[in-house]
Design a protein around this motif. Structure first.
Motif, PDB file in Angstrom:
ATOM      1  N   ASP A 205       0.862  -1.177   0.000  1.00  0.00           N
ATOM      2  CA  ASP A 205       0.000   0.000   0.000  1.00  0.00           C
ATOM      3  C   ASP A 205       0.903   1.232   0.000  1.00  0.00           C
ATOM      4  O   ASP A 205       1.382   1.666   1.053  1.00  0.00           O
ATOM      5  CB  ASP A 205      -0.904  -0.024   1.235  1.00  0.00           C
ATOM      6  N   ILE A 206       1.150   1.781  -1.189  1.00  0.00           N
ATOM      7  CA  ILE A 206       2.059   2.916  -1.289  1.00  0.00           C
ATOM      8  C   ILE A 206       1.493   4.152  -0.579  1.00  0.00           C
ATOM      9  O   ILE A 206       2.241   4.984  -0.057  1.00  0.00           O
ATOM     10  CB  ILE A 206       2.392   3.225  -2.761  1.00  0.00           C
ATOM     11  N   TYR A 207       0.165   4.255  -0.530  1.00  0.00           N
ATOM     12  CA  TYR A 207      -0.448   5.365   0.199  1.00  0.00           C
ATOM     13  C   TYR A 207      -0.132   5.262   1.694  1.00  0.00           C
ATOM     14  O   TYR A 207       0.216   6.251   2.345  1.00  0.00           O
ATOM     15  CB  TYR A 207      -1.966   5.362   0.001  1.00  0.00           C
ATOM     16  N   GLN A 208      -0.266   4.060   2.240  1.00  0.00           N
ATOM     17  CA  GLN A 208       0.017   3.874   3.661  1.00  0.00           C
ATOM     18  C   GLN A 208       1.491   4.105   3.960  1.00  0.00           C
ATOM     19  O   GLN A 208       1.837   4.695   4.997  1.00  0.00           O
ATOM     20  CB  GLN A 208      -0.400   2.466   4.094  1.00  0.00           C
ATOM     21  N   LEU A 209       2.366   3.660   3.079  1.00  0.00           N
ATOM     22  CA  LEU A 209       3.802   3.882   3.281  1.00  0.00           C
ATOM     23  C   LEU A 209       4.119   5.373   3.316  1.00  0.00           C
ATOM     24  O   LEU A 209       4.936   5.826   4.118  1.00  0.00           O
ATOM     25  CB  LEU A 209       4.593   3.189   2.172  1.00  0.00           C
ATOM     26  N   ALA A 210       3.467   6.145   2.456  1.00  0.00           N
ATOM     27  CA  ALA A 210       3.674   7.592   2.451  1.00  0.00           C
ATOM     28  C   ALA A 210       3.086   8.234   3.708  1.00  0.00           C
ATOM     29  O   ALA A 210       3.713   9.117   4.325  1.00  0.00           O
ATOM     30  CB  ALA A 210       3.051   8.206   1.205  1.00  0.00           C
ATOM     31  N   ARG A 211       1.888   7.802   4.106  1.00  0.00           N
ATOM     32  CA  ARG A 211       1.272   8.369   5.309  1.00  0.00           C
ATOM     33  C   ARG A 211       2.127   8.119   6.545  1.00  0.00           C
ATOM     34  O   ARG A 211       2.244   8.983   7.421  1.00  0.00           O
ATOM     35  CB  ARG A 211      -0.126   7.773   5.511  1.00  0.00           C
ATOM     36  N   LEU A 212       2.710   6.929   6.642  1.00  0.00           N
ATOM     37  CA  LEU A 212       3.568   6.622   7.785  1.00  0.00           C
ATOM     38  C   LEU A 212       4.712   7.616   7.894  1.00  0.00           C
ATOM     39  O   LEU A 212       5.042   8.097   8.983  1.00  0.00           O
ATOM     40  CB  LEU A 212       4.116   5.202   7.667  1.00  0.00           C
ATOM     41  N   ARG A 213       5.316   7.944   6.770  1.00  0.00           N
ATOM     42  CA  ARG A 213       6.443   8.873   6.777  1.00  0.00           C
ATOM     43  C   ARG A 213       5.986  10.297   7.066  1.00  0.00           C
ATOM     44  O   ARG A 213       6.668  11.039   7.786  1.00  0.00           O
ATOM     45  CB  ARG A 213       7.181   8.789   5.437  1.00  0.00           C
ATOM     46  N   LEU A 214       4.849  10.674   6.526  1.00  0.00           N
ATOM     47  CA  LEU A 214       4.330  12.015   6.796  1.00  0.00           C
ATOM     48  C   LEU A 214       3.930  12.168   8.267  1.00  0.00           C
ATOM     49  O   LEU A 214       4.195  13.203   8.896  1.00  0.00           O
ATOM     50  CB  LEU A 214       3.129  12.294   5.894  1.00  0.00           C
ATOM     51  N   ARG A 215       3.308  11.138   8.832  1.00  0.00           N
ATOM     52  CA  ARG A 215       2.919  11.190  10.243  1.00  0.00           C
ATOM     53  C   ARG A 215       4.142  11.201  11.143  1.00  0.00           C
ATOM     54  O   ARG A 215       4.187  11.919  12.151  1.00  0.00           O
ATOM     55  CB  ARG A 215       2.017  10.007  10.585  1.00  0.00           C
ATOM     56  N   ARG A 216       5.132  10.403  10.783  1.00  0.00           N
ATOM     57  CA  ARG A 216       6.358  10.358  11.583  1.00  0.00           C
ATOM     58  C   ARG A 216       7.044  11.719  11.592  1.00  0.00           C
ATOM     59  O   ARG A 216       7.632  12.127  12.597  1.00  0.00           O
ATOM     60  CB  ARG A 216       7.300   9.292  11.031  1.00  0.00           C
ATOM     61  N   ALA A 217       6.921  12.445  10.481  1.00  0.00           N
ATOM     62  CA  ALA A 217       7.509  13.777  10.401  1.00  0.00           C
ATOM     63  C   ALA A 217       6.666  14.823  11.130  1.00  0.00           C
ATOM     64  O   ALA A 217       7.150  15.927  11.400  1.00  0.00           O
ATOM     65  CB  ALA A 217       7.679  14.181   8.942  1.00  0.00           C
ATOM     66  N   GLY A 218       5.401  14.474  11.431  1.00  0.00           N
ATOM     67  CA  GLY A 218       4.535  15.400  12.154  1.00  0.00           C
ATOM     68  C   GLY A 218       3.702  16.310  11.279  1.00  0.00           C
ATOM     69  O   GLY A 218       3.191  17.334  11.755  1.00  0.00           O
ATOM     70  N   VAL A 219       3.523  15.957   9.997  1.00  0.00           N
ATOM     71  CA  VAL A 219       2.752  16.796   9.079  1.00  0.00           C
ATOM     72  C   VAL A 219       1.318  16.948   9.593  1.00  0.00           C
ATOM     73  O   VAL A 219       0.669  15.969   9.981  1.00  0.00           O
ATOM     74  CB  VAL A 219       2.778  16.195   7.657  1.00  0.00           C
ATOM     75  N   GLY A 220       0.821  18.178   9.563  1.00  0.00           N
ATOM     76  CA  GLY A 220      -0.445  18.491  10.217  1.00  0.00           C
ATOM     77  C   GLY A 220      -1.684  17.979   9.536  1.00  0.00           C
ATOM     78  O   GLY A 220      -2.685  17.687  10.193  1.00  0.00           O
ATOM     79  N   PHE A 221      -1.677  17.889   8.224  1.00  0.00           N
ATOM     80  CA  PHE A 221      -2.849  17.391   7.491  1.00  0.00           C
ATOM     81  C   PHE A 221      -2.378  16.485   6.367  1.00  0.00           C
ATOM     82  O   PHE A 221      -1.456  16.831   5.621  1.00  0.00           O
ATOM     83  CB  PHE A 221      -3.674  18.537   6.908  1.00  0.00           C
ATOM     84  N   ILE A 222      -3.043  15.331   6.223  1.00  0.00           N
ATOM     85  CA  ILE A 222      -2.732  14.386   5.154  1.00  0.00           C
ATOM     86  C   ILE A 222      -4.049  13.978   4.510  1.00  0.00           C
ATOM     87  O   ILE A 222      -4.921  13.409   5.170  1.00  0.00           O
ATOM     88  CB  ILE A 222      -2.007  13.136   5.684  1.00  0.00           C
ATOM     89  N   GLY A 223      -4.214  14.255   3.222  1.00  0.00           N
ATOM     90  CA  GLY A 223      -5.442  13.925   2.525  1.00  0.00           C
ATOM     91  C   GLY A 223      -5.174  13.151   1.247  1.00  0.00           C
ATOM     92  O   GLY A 223      -4.026  12.902   0.866  1.00  0.00           O
TER      93      GLY A 223
END
Length: 255
Positions: A205-223
C-alpha cells in the motif's frame, strides 16, 4: 483531434485560497493509442507535436500562470528549487531538470511531477507561501524523497499540508520480499502496509507507506490517497497495466 476539454482533478484539502493545484487525467487530449489521449510525457515515445498540444490544453484548462518547471525524474531524492531553475545556465524555466520534486515560494511559478502508477504528492504550508510537488515511486519513497521535500520548508511540520494523488492501489501493487524488507529496515511499522500476495510476493500500500512517513515527520494534514491508477483505466494511465503508456501531471502553484 478531440475538442473535449481536459478532465482535471482538484485536491480536496484545506489549503489556503492562494494555493492552486490540479491533477490531469488521460482525457481531453490529442494523442493516439496507446497514449490516448492527454499524454503529457515527452519521453514515452509519443508524437512530440501531440504532447505539445496536450500541454497547451492543460495550461489553458488549468489557467496556469506560467509554463510548469518540468522535471527529468530519476526515482531519486533531489528537490529542485524551481525559483532558481535555469538561473546559472540561462535556460528557460520551462525546461526539464533532473530531480524528483520541485519546490517554490515564488507566486506564479508552477511545480509539477508526472506519474503513471508512482505516487504524486503535493505539499504546501498553511501560510500559503511555499508549495512543492513530489514524485514518490517506491524507491524514492524508501530513500527519503518525502523527507527531502519537507526539509525545503521553514515551517514546523504541523503547519504543513499534504495531499496524495492518483497512484497504484493496494490491491494491484505486487512487490517482491526485498521491497518489503527495505521499508521494514527503516520503520518496523511499515509492516502494516504489506499483506501476502501470491507465493513469494507481497501486496504493498504505497499510500500507507507515504502516510507513515508524513505522520512520523509530524505533518499536520494528510489527505487524498483513494485512487487506483491500475484499475481505473478510463481516467488514469498505468505503466504496470499497459507498459507503453502516457503520463499524468500533478501541478501546484501560488497565485
Amino acid at each position: 483531434m478531440t475538442d473535449a476539454a481536459p478532465e482535471l482533478l482538484i485536491p480536496d484539502w484545506p489549503a489556503p485560497a492562494c494555493v492552486r493545484a490540479v491533477i490531469s487525467t488521460r482525457s481531453g487530449g490529442v494523442s493516439r493509442p496507446p497514449f490516448d489521449s492527454l499524454n503529457l510525457g515527452e519521453h514515452v515515445g509519443d508524437d512530440p507535436a501531440a504532447v505539445a498540444e496536450n500541454r497547451r490544453r492543460l495550461a489553458a484548462a488549468a489557467r496556469l500562470p506560467a509554463a510548469p518547471v518540468w522535471l527529468d525524474q530519476v526515482h531519486g531524492t533531489r528537490v529542485l528549487d524551481c525559483a532558481r531553475a535555469g538561473e546559472s545556465s540561462g535556460e528557460s524555466p520551462g525546461e526539464s531538470r533532473e530531480a524528483d520534486a520541485g519546490i517554490t515560494g515564488q507566486p506564479g511559478q508552477v511545480c509539477v511531477v508526472m506519474t503513471a502508477d508512482c505516487l504524486p504528492l503535493l505539499l504546501c504550508n498553511r501560510a500559503g507561501s511555499r508549495v512543492a510537488a513530489v514524485h514518490a515511486g517506491w524507491r524514492g519513497l524508501a530513500d527519503g524523497v518525502i523527507e527531502a521535500a519537507l526539509a525545503g520548508f521553514d515551517d514546523s511540520a504541523e503547519q504543513l499540508l499534504a495531499w496524495l494523488g492518483p497512484a497504484i492501489g493496494p490491491d494491484a501493487f505486487e512487490v517482491g520480499p526485498e521491497v518489503r524488507e527495505r521499508f521494514l529496515q527503516d520503520d518496523p511499522q511499515a509492516d502494516h502496509a504489506f499483506r501476502p500476495g501470491r507465493p513469494g510476493h507481497w501486496l504493498a500500500d504505497i499510500y500507507q507507506l507515504a502516510r507513515l512517513r508524513l505522520r512520523r515527520a509530524g505533518v499536520g494534514f494528510i489527505g487524498g490517497g483513494d485512487y487506483c491508477t491500475v484499475t481505473d483505466s478510463r481516467r488514469f494511465y498505468s505503466y504496470r497495466r499497459d507498459g507503453v503508456t502516457g503520463r499524468m501531471a500533478s501541478l501546484i502553484w501560488i497565485e
